[in-house]
Write a protein that holds these residues in place. Sequence first.
Motif, PDB file in Angstrom:
ATOM      1  N   ALA A  42       0.815  -1.208   0.000  1.00 19.10           N
ATOM      2  CA  ALA A  42       0.000   0.000   0.000  1.00 19.10           C
ATOM      3  C   ALA A  42       0.847   1.255   0.000  1.00 19.10           C
ATOM      4  CB  ALA A  42      -0.929   0.010   1.211  1.00 19.10           C
ATOM      5  N   GLY A  43       2.123   1.141   0.183  1.00 11.93           N
ATOM      6  CA  GLY A  43       2.973   2.310   0.189  1.00 11.93           C
ATOM      7  C   GLY A  43       3.854   2.317   1.405  1.00 11.93           C
ATOM      8  N   LEU A  91     -10.270 -18.231  -8.649  1.00 12.05           N
ATOM      9  CA  LEU A  91      -9.168 -18.705  -7.811  1.00 12.05           C
ATOM     10  C   LEU A  91      -8.457 -17.491  -7.235  1.00 12.05           C
ATOM     11  CD1 LEU A  91      -7.692 -21.388 -10.245  1.00 12.05           C
ATOM     12  CD2 LEU A  91      -9.367 -21.724  -8.418  1.00 12.05           C
ATOM     13  N   VAL A  92      -8.458 -17.393  -5.924  1.00  9.15           N
ATOM     14  CA  VAL A  92      -7.763 -16.307  -5.246  1.00  9.15           C
ATOM     15  C   VAL A  92      -6.534 -16.919  -4.596  1.00  9.15           C
ATOM     16  CG1 VAL A  92      -7.902 -14.488  -3.512  1.00  9.15           C
ATOM     17  CG2 VAL A  92      -9.938 -15.104  -4.835  1.00  9.15           C
ATOM     18  N   LEU A  93      -5.362 -16.578  -5.135  1.00 12.32           N
ATOM     19  CA  LEU A  93      -4.092 -17.120  -4.659  1.00 12.32           C
ATOM     20  C   LEU A  93      -3.480 -16.115  -3.700  1.00 12.32           C
ATOM     21  CD1 LEU A  93      -2.764 -18.137  -8.185  1.00 12.32           C
ATOM     22  CD2 LEU A  93      -4.208 -19.473  -6.673  1.00 12.32           C
ATOM     23  N   GLY A  94      -3.402 -16.481  -2.432  1.00  8.53           N
ATOM     24  CA  GLY A  94      -2.908 -15.536  -1.443  1.00  8.53           C
ATOM     25  C   GLY A  94      -2.475 -16.222  -0.171  1.00  8.53           C
ATOM     26  N   HIS A  99      -2.176  -8.594   4.001  1.00 13.45           N
ATOM     27  CA  HIS A  99      -3.346  -7.738   4.236  1.00 13.45           C
ATOM     28  C   HIS A  99      -4.165  -7.539   2.961  1.00 13.45           C
ATOM     29  CE1 HIS A  99      -0.640  -4.607   2.707  1.00 13.45           C
ATOM     30  NE2 HIS A  99      -1.725  -3.911   2.445  1.00 13.45           N
ATOM     31  N   ASP A 100      -3.539  -7.558   1.789  1.00 13.80           N
ATOM     32  CA  ASP A 100      -4.297  -7.397   0.548  1.00 13.80           C
ATOM     33  C   ASP A 100      -5.130  -8.637   0.247  1.00 13.80           C
ATOM     34  OD1 ASP A 100      -3.734  -4.732  -0.606  1.00 13.80           O
ATOM     35  OD2 ASP A 100      -1.658  -5.419  -0.501  1.00 13.80           O
ATOM     36  N   SER A 101      -4.589  -9.824   0.518  1.00  9.48           N
ATOM     37  CA  SER A 101      -5.359 -11.061   0.324  1.00  9.48           C
ATOM     38  C   SER A 101      -6.568 -11.078   1.249  1.00  9.48           C
ATOM     39  CB  SER A 101      -4.478 -12.282   0.614  1.00  9.48           C
ATOM     40  OG  SER A 101      -3.391 -12.371  -0.275  1.00  9.48           O
ATOM     41  N   ARG A 102      -6.340 -10.741   2.501  1.00  6.00           N
ATOM     42  CA  ARG A 102      -7.433 -10.720   3.472  1.00  6.00           C
ATOM     43  C   ARG A 102      -8.401  -9.578   3.193  1.00  6.00           C
ATOM     44  NH1 ARG A 102      -4.878 -10.331   8.825  1.00  6.00           N
ATOM     45  NH2 ARG A 102      -7.010 -10.535   9.549  1.00  6.00           N
ATOM     46  N   ARG A 171      -2.768  -7.206  -6.459  1.00  5.77           N
ATOM     47  CA  ARG A 171      -1.749  -7.155  -5.405  1.00  5.77           C
ATOM     48  C   ARG A 171      -1.991  -6.003  -4.440  1.00  5.77           C
ATOM     49  NH1 ARG A 171       3.329  -6.627  -8.908  1.00  5.77           N
ATOM     50  NH2 ARG A 171       1.837  -5.348 -10.028  1.00  5.77           N
ATOM     51  N   THR A 172      -2.778  -5.037  -4.846  1.00  4.01           N
ATOM     52  CA  THR A 172      -3.131  -3.907  -3.975  1.00  4.01           C
ATOM     53  C   THR A 172      -4.631  -3.914  -3.696  1.00  4.01           C
ATOM     54  OG1 THR A 172      -3.357  -2.477  -5.907  1.00  4.01           O
ATOM     55  CG2 THR A 172      -1.201  -2.473  -4.797  1.00  4.01           C
ATOM     56  N   ALA A 173      -5.201  -5.092  -3.575  1.00  2.00           N
ATOM     57  CA  ALA A 173      -6.652  -5.259  -3.462  1.00  2.00           C
ATOM     58  C   ALA A 173      -7.262  -4.489  -2.300  1.00  2.00           C
ATOM     59  CB  ALA A 173      -6.998  -6.745  -3.333  1.00  2.00           C
TER      60      ALA A 173
END
Length: 194
Positions: A42-43, A91-94, A99-102, A171-173
Amino acid sequence: MMKTGLFWMLAGAALFSGCVKAVTTSVGAAAGVTKTAVKTTAGVSGDVVEAAFEPRDHDDDPRPFDDSRNAMADVNAALNAAQTSGKNVLLVLGGNWCHDSRGLAAKFQRDELAAVIADGYELVYVDVGYRDLNLDVPARFGVMELLGTPTVLIVSPDSKLLNRESVHDWRTADSKPYDETLNYFRRFAGSGGM
């Protein structure tokens, strides 16, 4: 000028790297910055980012990634179900550490997007560890490298990857606007989600 350039350099490096474990670095006095920065997708944390992003508590975000599951068996089951339902496979690969996956999983629980997911997809969460686990799943669909987490694959019931151009865009979901997320998944929803 030097502070601004350094901020964008650090933020750009973080945004292109995908979800990574937090790495704390001290930005040197030579650049005129004495704060400690935390590198994430996120930065950079600190005064500048807190002004740019609304802070969010991630403690309540779901943790749907389970490394004890047989990921390929889950994918096969979803593809079999999709052939009957006409839905696409999502398919969500994480990983639960990301934190972006969650954050993406949390967005999937919001009412309108939850309905799109339920009606248009067979959803499978695949734990890829730190991009070193279950890599046979993305490889099966021609994705040979994970640039970050989450990586999102949308697959038709006949196993064709539908979102090849945007698999790495999540990747920045966590910081993506909800409306953008909703519209994206609406667009790729199978026959049930249209």
